[in-house]
Design an enzyme around this catalytic site. Structure first.
Site, PDB file in Angstrom:
ATOM      1  N   GLU A  16       0.853  -1.195   0.000  1.00 43.20           N
ATOM      2  CA  GLU A  16       0.000   0.000   0.000  1.00 43.20           C
ATOM      3  C   GLU A  16       0.890   1.246   0.000  1.00 43.20           C
ATOM      4  OE1 GLU A  16      -3.529   0.896   2.827  1.00 43.20           O
ATOM      5  OE2 GLU A  16      -2.000   2.355   3.388  1.00 43.20           O
ATOM      6  N   HIS A 150     -14.208  -3.803  13.593  1.00 40.32           N
ATOM      7  CA  HIS A 150     -14.181  -2.364  13.311  1.00 40.32           C
ATOM      8  C   HIS A 150     -14.564  -1.617  14.599  1.00 40.32           C
ATOM      9  CE1 HIS A 150     -15.852   1.473  11.643  1.00 40.32           C
ATOM     10  NE2 HIS A 150     -14.739   1.376  10.941  1.00 40.32           N
ATOM     11  N   GLN A 177      -7.302  -4.764   8.041  1.00 39.17           N
ATOM     12  CA  GLN A 177      -6.679  -3.732   8.866  1.00 39.17           C
ATOM     13  C   GLN A 177      -5.366  -4.304   9.419  1.00 39.17           C
ATOM     14  OE1 GLN A 177      -5.865  -0.876   9.610  1.00 39.17           O
ATOM     15  NE2 GLN A 177      -7.810  -0.042  10.400  1.00 39.17           N
TER      16      GLN A 177
END
Ligand code: FAD
Length: 285
Positions: A16, A150, A177
């Site tokens: 990323e 989350h 994540q």
């Protein structure tokens, strides 16, 4: 196509990157991308609006990776502030640049948004954007997932139920994540499979190379810091070089363990750091 890469028996290693916020830093990002490309990731993704960067920059960076570096790219896209026409115009820009993969995200509530704007948003959850993309475009759609749930979800089970809705709507692979204890990831994948979520899941790994990162990225992510990592910070945090080495070593051990467990893929949050990535990729083989 990224789906094809993920369906092979090989474990994918992907990166990323993010568009720098300041204009002067933006000009040098292409040299960073060239160096990261030399490490031969299977694919790369570029964040959208994170840390205050300009959304249009995502398209520019994704296009450079896809068209100049010839590496499959995923453009992140957040819908929290999108009207349908914003989504359409962003899709047009991506299509024009030959980008065929998007990471469909809801995004976090921006500070400028009033309660009225936030509660009246057009795409309420990532799933709503996934449905729209599936019906109106030919993008391959990825989604985010959270091994430790989350932060807004009342429970792990409720979050998983919503994740199942998201994959059923048309997400063909997931990127997790960051997490610092692989056990959370293994437990999450087991529970996801039990819940009927069968798409590939890439494990999100962020090398922690400075104590500052704990106060920023890690806190924002809501991921927990296990004792082994907090001990590293306590023992090496005062010496930036030592901290860097110990943090990279921790990430290497996480990745080697994930590979040994045969995960689908490892997605590394590079933070645009070439030196760190060279050391890490050299060690994981
Ligand atoms: P969703 O999937 O919409 O989930 C958000 C919350 O809503 C969850 O708690 C979920 O359980 C709940 N929910 C979902 N559906 C329902 C429903 N029907 N009813 C009730 N509750 C529901 N942010 C950026 O700004 N830019 C980026 O580039 C970026 N990249 C990221 C990349 C990855 C791999 C990850 C993991 C996160 C990234 N983020 C980024 C952060 C992300 O935008 C936030 O975590 C955001 O808060 C949630 O986005 P989401 O797409 O996971 O949301």
């Amino acid at each position: 196509m990224i789906n094809d890469l993920l369906s092979k028996s090989k474990i994918t290693i992907s990166f990323e990157v993010f568009p720098p916020k300041k204009e002067e830093d933006f000009q040098s990002v292409f040299a960073t991308l060239d160096s990261l490309a030399e490490l031969k990731p299977d694919f790369m993704s570029c964040t959208y609006g994170a840390g205050g960067s300009k959304p249009k920059r995502t398209v520019e960076i994704a296009s450079y990776i896809q068209n100049k570096l010839n590496i499959d790219t995923i453009a992140h896209m957040t819908c929290v502030g999108f009207k349908k026409e914003d989504l359409e115009s962003n899709c047009e820009l991506l299509k024009k640049e030959g980008i065929s993969n998007v990471l469909a995200l809801r995004g976090d509530r921006p500070q400028y948004m009033t309660d009225e704007q936030f509660n009246g948003r057009e795409f309420f959850y990532a799933t709503d954007m996934v449905k729209y993309l599936k019906e109106n475009t030919s993008f391959q759609i990825a989604g985010a997932c959270y091994p430790e749930k989350h932060y807004e979800a009342d429970s792990f089970e409720i979050d998983l139920k919503h994740l199942k809705e998201k994959t059923d709507a048309g997400v063909s692979f997931l990127i997790s994540q960051m997490f610092f204890s692989n056990e959370y990831f293994y437990r999450f994948v087991d529970k996801a499979r039990d819940a009927g979520i069968n798409v590939p899941v890439c494990a999100g790994i962020m090398p922690i190379t400075s104590t500052k990162q704990i106060g920023t990225s890690v806190t924002l992510s809501g991921s927990s810091v296990p004792k082994e990592l907090s001990d590293i910070i306590a023992n090496h945090g005062d010496d930036p070089d030592d901290m860097r080495k110990a943090g990279i070593d921790y990430a290497i051990r996480q990745i080697l363990d994930l590979k040994a467990h045969g995960v689908d893929g490892v997605h590394i949050y590079t933070m645009n750091r070439i030196k760190t990535m060279k050391e890490l990729m050299g060690a994981i083989g």
